[in-house]
Motif scaffolding. Structure first.
Motif, PDB file in Angstrom:
ATOM      1  N   GLY A   1       0.796  -1.213   0.000  1.00  0.00           N
ATOM      2  CA  GLY A   1       0.000   0.000   0.000  1.00  0.00           C
ATOM      3  C   GLY A   1       0.835   1.272   0.000  1.00  0.00           C
ATOM      4  O   GLY A   1       2.050   1.253  -0.236  1.00  0.00           O
ATOM      5  N   ASP A   2       0.171   2.403   0.282  1.00  0.00           N
ATOM      6  CA  ASP A   2       0.829   3.705   0.186  1.00  0.00           C
ATOM      7  C   ASP A   2       1.806   3.964   1.319  1.00  0.00           C
ATOM      8  O   ASP A   2       2.700   4.797   1.185  1.00  0.00           O
ATOM      9  N   ASN A   3       1.635   3.261   2.441  1.00  0.00           N
ATOM     10  CA  ASN A   3       2.509   3.462   3.603  1.00  0.00           C
ATOM     11  C   ASN A   3       3.102   2.117   4.008  1.00  0.00           C
ATOM     12  O   ASN A   3       2.637   1.484   4.967  1.00  0.00           O
ATOM     13  N   PRO A   4       4.136   1.660   3.301  1.00  0.00           N
ATOM     14  CA  PRO A   4       4.724   0.345   3.597  1.00  0.00           C
ATOM     15  C   PRO A   4       5.337   0.315   4.992  1.00  0.00           C
ATOM     16  O   PRO A   4       5.656   1.368   5.578  1.00  0.00           O
TER      17      PRO A   4
ATOM     18  N   TYR B   1      15.625  -4.211 -14.889  1.00  0.00           N
ATOM     19  CA  TYR B   1      15.032  -3.136 -15.683  1.00  0.00           C
ATOM     20  C   TYR B   1      15.040  -1.832 -14.894  1.00  0.00           C
ATOM     21  O   TYR B   1      14.487  -1.762 -13.790  1.00  0.00           O
ATOM     22  N   PRO B   2      15.669  -0.783 -15.429  1.00  0.00           N
ATOM     23  CA  PRO B   2      15.793   0.489 -14.694  1.00  0.00           C
ATOM     24  C   PRO B   2      14.436   1.117 -14.401  1.00  0.00           C
ATOM     25  O   PRO B   2      13.472   0.969 -15.156  1.00  0.00           O
ATOM     26  N   ARG B   3      14.405   1.824 -13.293  1.00  0.00           N
ATOM     27  CA  ARG B   3      13.201   2.572 -12.909  1.00  0.00           C
ATOM     28  C   ARG B   3      13.622   3.637 -11.920  1.00  0.00           C
ATOM     29  O   ARG B   3      14.524   3.415 -11.097  1.00  0.00           O
ATOM     30  N   ASP B   4      12.997   4.799 -11.982  1.00  0.00           N
ATOM     31  CA  ASP B   4      13.318   5.885 -11.058  1.00  0.00           C
ATOM     32  C   ASP B   4      12.891   5.505  -9.636  1.00  0.00           C
ATOM     33  O   ASP B   4      11.953   4.725  -9.446  1.00  0.00           O
ATOM     34  N   PRO B   5      13.581   6.045  -8.621  1.00  0.00           N
ATOM     35  CA  PRO B   5      13.173   5.789  -7.234  1.00  0.00           C
ATOM     36  C   PRO B   5      11.718   6.161  -7.003  1.00  0.00           C
ATOM     37  O   PRO B   5      11.210   7.124  -7.597  1.00  0.00           O
ATOM     38  N   GLN B   6      11.055   5.406  -6.133  1.00  0.00           N
ATOM     39  CA  GLN B   6       9.643   5.623  -5.851  1.00  0.00           C
ATOM     40  C   GLN B   6       9.455   5.918  -4.367  1.00  0.00           C
ATOM     41  O   GLN B   6       9.475   5.015  -3.532  1.00  0.00           O
ATOM     42  N   PRO B   7       9.296   7.209  -4.012  1.00  0.00           N
ATOM     43  CA  PRO B   7       9.030   7.539  -2.606  1.00  0.00           C
ATOM     44  C   PRO B   7       7.592   7.191  -2.239  1.00  0.00           C
ATOM     45  O   PRO B   7       6.673   7.351  -3.039  1.00  0.00           O
ATOM     46  N   MET B   8       7.426   6.701  -0.998  1.00  0.00           N
ATOM     47  CA  MET B   8       6.119   6.335  -0.475  1.00  0.00           C
ATOM     48  C   MET B   8       5.876   7.092   0.831  1.00  0.00           C
ATOM     49  O   MET B   8       6.781   7.732   1.372  1.00  0.00           O
ATOM     50  N   ASP B   9       4.671   6.996   1.348  1.00  0.00           N
ATOM     51  CA  ASP B   9       4.367   7.613   2.638  1.00  0.00           C
ATOM     52  C   ASP B   9       5.148   6.915   3.744  1.00  0.00           C
ATOM     53  O   ASP B   9       5.496   5.738   3.639  1.00  0.00           O
TER      54      ASP B   9
END
Length: 206
Positions: A90-93, A105-113
């Protein structure tokens, strides 16, 4: 030179015959044929059905200052990132720290709550560990799984402590801890039997 005090630990719930997931894993059944609902119902019941009895182990699972996981643990997306999957939590791991996800496979960092940021590492397990150690400072780095990822780190001799939560069920087949791992010398440093699980911690000597 500053001495690093943090350890590299692993956390894994496994069946009595060593499996962390069954066969036939899918998005609808991420733990496959796990003897329950496909969502790890039996393997992880100790965390949710008996939280007070297992409070110390549950709290310790997320005390690390950085985490590493394989892409299969992060989610079901395979190949190129063709959709914005942000994990099962979910949004707040629950990690509240940097999480380094192994992928090709490259991917930009993903900030979460809540302080969790997923970083996607494409250049191997040692690079992920180097980045995680840097992020953790003198805190611990936890390799949270799955078993295939932990097996890679054990094979490479990069694990200090193995924390297993052994559940009284057998799966017979699936993704198994220690598959393909050379013989290891382990020292048992603690164990505790609870109602539905036995918690065992090993120090990895070689």
């Amino acid at each position: 030179m500053t001495t690093r005090t943090g350890k590299v630990t692993c956390e894994l719930s496994i069946s009595a015959d060593g499996y962390s997931a069954g066969l036939n894993q899918t998005e609808d059944r991420p733990f496959g044929d796990d003897g329950a609902d496909g969502w790890g119902g039996k393997l992880h019941a100790w965390m949710f059905d008996s939280p007070e009895e297992n409070r110390a182990e549950v709290e310790r699972m997320n005390e690390a200052k950085a985490f590493i996981m394989g892409r299969n643990m992060f989610g079901p997306v395979r190949g190129e990132w063709d959709r914005q999957w942000n994990g099962w939590w979910g949004d707040n791991p629950p990690f509240h720290a940097p999480v380094f996800v192994l992928t090709h496979y490259p991917r930009d960092p993903q900030p979460m709550d809540g302080g969790t940021t997923y970083h996607f590492v494409t250049d191997g397990i040692e690079s992920a560990l180097k980045r995680a150690r840097h992020a953790a400072g003198n805190g611990d780095v936890s390799i949270h799984g799955g078993a295939t990822t932990i097996n890679q780190y054990l094979t490479a001799g990069l694990v200090d402590e193995l924390r297993l939560h052994i559940v009284p069920v057998t799966l017979g087949a699936g993704t198994r801890l220690f598959d393909g791992v050379p013989a290891l010398e382990l020292e048992q440093v603690e164990s505790r039997a609870a109602g539905s699980v036995t918690h065992v911690t090993y120090r990895v000597l070689s």
